[in-house]
Scaffold this active site. Sequence first.
Site, PDB file in Angstrom:
ATOM      1  N   LYS A  18       1.155  -0.805  -0.303  1.00 23.48           N
ATOM      2  CA  LYS A  18       0.388   0.407  -0.160  1.00 23.48           C
ATOM      3  C   LYS A  18       0.917   1.360  -0.318  1.00 23.48           C
ATOM      4  CE  LYS A  18      -4.178  -2.039   1.422  1.00 23.48           C
ATOM      5  NZ  LYS A  18      -5.212  -1.993   2.376  1.00 23.48           N
ATOM      6  N   LYS A  31      -9.832  -3.404  -4.674  1.00 22.11           N
ATOM      7  CA  LYS A  31     -11.012  -2.114  -4.818  1.00 22.11           C
ATOM      8  C   LYS A  31      -9.477  -1.231  -5.671  1.00 22.11           C
ATOM      9  CE  LYS A  31     -11.259  -0.386  -1.024  1.00 22.11           C
ATOM     10  NZ  LYS A  31     -11.542  -0.141   0.049  1.00 22.11           N
ATOM     11  N   LYS A  83      -5.399 -10.243  -6.900  1.00 23.59           N
ATOM     12  CA  LYS A  83      -6.549 -10.523  -6.269  1.00 23.59           C
ATOM     13  C   LYS A  83      -8.053  -9.649  -6.724  1.00 23.59           C
ATOM     14  CE  LYS A  83      -5.648  -8.012  -2.010  1.00 23.59           C
ATOM     15  NZ  LYS A  83      -6.555  -7.653  -0.832  1.00 23.59           N
TER      16      LYS A  83
HETATM   17  N1  AQP Z   1      -9.855 -10.815  -3.530  1.00 26.82           N
HETATM   18  C1  AQP Z   1     -10.767 -11.140  -2.084  1.00 26.82           C
HETATM   19  N2  AQP Z   1     -10.302 -12.919  -1.822  1.00 26.82           N
HETATM   20  C2  AQP Z   1     -10.826 -12.628  -0.502  1.00 26.82           C
HETATM   21  N3  AQP Z   1     -10.797 -12.535   0.139  1.00 26.82           N
HETATM   22  C3  AQP Z   1     -10.900 -10.913   0.146  1.00 26.82           C
HETATM   23  N4  AQP Z   1     -11.149  -9.562   0.827  1.00 26.82           N
HETATM   24  C4  AQP Z   1     -10.726  -8.629   0.668  1.00 26.82           C
HETATM   25  N5  AQP Z   1     -10.096  -9.021  -0.777  1.00 26.82           N
HETATM   26  C5  AQP Z   1     -10.153 -10.752  -0.686  1.00 26.82           C
HETATM   27  C6  AQP Z   1     -11.303  -9.719   2.097  1.00 26.82           C
HETATM   28  O1  AQP Z   1     -12.214  -8.755   2.625  1.00 26.82           O
HETATM   29  C7  AQP Z   1     -12.550  -8.673   3.897  1.00 26.82           C
HETATM   30  C8  AQP Z   1     -12.382  -6.943   4.019  1.00 26.82           C
HETATM   31  O2  AQP Z   1     -11.229  -6.390   3.962  1.00 26.82           O
HETATM   32  P1  AQP Z   1     -11.208  -4.737   3.970  1.00 26.82           P
HETATM   33  O3  AQP Z   1     -11.622  -4.100   5.000  1.00 26.82           O
HETATM   34  O4  AQP Z   1      -9.472  -4.935   3.724  1.00 26.82           O
HETATM   35  O5  AQP Z   1     -11.244  -4.830   2.444  1.00 26.82           O
HETATM   36  P2  AQP Z   1     -10.645  -3.690   1.248  1.00 26.82           P
HETATM   37  O6  AQP Z   1      -9.658  -2.609   1.823  1.00 26.82           O
HETATM   38  O7  AQP Z   1     -12.404  -2.920   0.983  1.00 26.82           O
HETATM   39  O8  AQP Z   1     -10.264  -4.845   0.511  1.00 26.82           O
HETATM   40  P3  AQP Z   1      -9.093  -4.923  -1.134  1.00 26.82           P
HETATM   41  O9  AQP Z   1     -10.076  -4.214  -1.539  1.00 26.82           O
HETATM   42  O10 AQP Z   1      -7.876  -5.799  -0.641  1.00 26.82           O
HETATM   43  O11 AQP Z   1      -7.816  -3.027  -0.017  1.00 26.82           O
HETATM   44  P4  AQP Z   1      -6.990  -2.721  -0.948  1.00 26.82           P
HETATM   45  O12 AQP Z   1      -7.646  -2.494  -2.658  1.00 26.82           O
HETATM   46  O13 AQP Z   1      -7.022  -1.497   0.201  1.00 26.82           O
HETATM   47  O14 AQP Z   1      -6.267  -3.779  -0.513  1.00 26.82           O
HETATM   48  C9  AQP Z   1     -11.052  -8.816   4.248  1.00 26.82           C
HETATM   49  O15 AQP Z   1     -10.910 -10.280   5.631  1.00 26.82           O
HETATM   50  C10 AQP Z   1      -9.974  -8.637   3.343  1.00 26.82           C
HETATM   51  O16 AQP Z   1      -9.009 -10.186   3.599  1.00 26.82           O
END
Ligand code: AQP
Length: 332
Positions: A112, A198, A195
């Site tokens: 990040k 977002k 993966k």
């Molecule tokens: N692709 C994924 N597959 C399985 N689990 C996932 N999670 C996130 N992406 C995947 C799980 O969702 C939960 C909430 O995560 P968060 O609060 O970190 O949500 P986020 O930041 O919106 O998720 P992102 O998209 O992964 O964000 P960025 O892009 O910022 O990194 C967690 O339990 C996570 O494991």
Amino acid sequence: RPRVLSGIQPTAGSFHLGNYLGAVRQWVALQESHDAFYMVVDLHAITIPQDPADLRANTRLAAAQLLAAGLDPERCTLFVQSHVPEHAQLAWIMNCLTGFGEASRMTQFKDKSAKQGADRASVGLFTYPILQVADILLYQANEVPVGEDQRQHIELTRDLAERFNGRFGRTFTVPKPYILKETAKIYDLQDPSIKMSKSASTPKGLINLLDEPRTTAKKVKSAVTDTDTVIRFDPEAKPGVSNLLTIYATLTGTTVEELQQQYAGKGYGALKTDLAEVMVEFVTPFRERTNQYLDDPETLDSILAKGAEKARVVAAETLAQTYDRVGFLPAK
Ligand code: AQP
């Protein structure tokens, strides 16, 4: 009943399919068998800049989506992280227990901060995993239902719980990750080597649960597969098709094996068309239910207020015990 705790960020507006299949779906199931605490982690959200009005709106939106996904405030404790000040208080103690090198090894921070430029990333983003440690330990959680990307943070939580217990006497439950193998990592529809996320996914690779159902169907139909034609689950050789099979099997309660038989001799087009329909059937009522909760913010806020009240009882007890163990002089 064993206890679970997990959280989700209110940043993006809509949850994506990875959030739902990797985490939230398990939360709904676990509220039946566990003493379950789930929260919208707004303190985590501000580790990257947020517009205040958007943050408030997105916090309600996240809570509405959790309820729409099936969380029941009678069966679990649903709250907003900043409503329970003990999270930040315990995080400070955990900060003081964590080595700088140890925190530096957290790969999510590396990913990040690289995106933002290392110098511009906040100290809060650096200590994000340590706040997560506090979130989990405050509730003496036995298990933490999350996606694969969070495994390293749960390991850190275990290390710090053991370190604190070793130094000050048994205080914290040492939690385990609860990660379902099948849905631990949902992949981007356009680039199945990363993966679904977002921040890293392109709009076409990311299924937002609150998108127009038509848009969702289109994204599924244009998912990247491969030049072969056989529908077979093989994540190494056929990551795109395997990802679609995982999503399909999970949303319909079938198995990947059953789907392979069902689609034997059929083409990718048939698989995508059917999965698009399954997705539309899933997101349409989800959108409706989310909007119903959003239309009644008073009810939503009162669910969250009650949740915070329940959460604080547990959090305050753990924090008081921790303060005592650390040696803080009690306030008269
Ligand atoms: N692709 C994924 N597959 C399985 N689990 C996932 N999670 C996130 N992406 C995947 C799980 O969702 C939960 C909430 O995560 P968060 O609060 O970190 O949500 P986020 O930041 O919106 O998720 P992102 O998209 O992964 O964000 P960025 O892009 O910022 O990194 C967690 O339990 C996570 O494991």
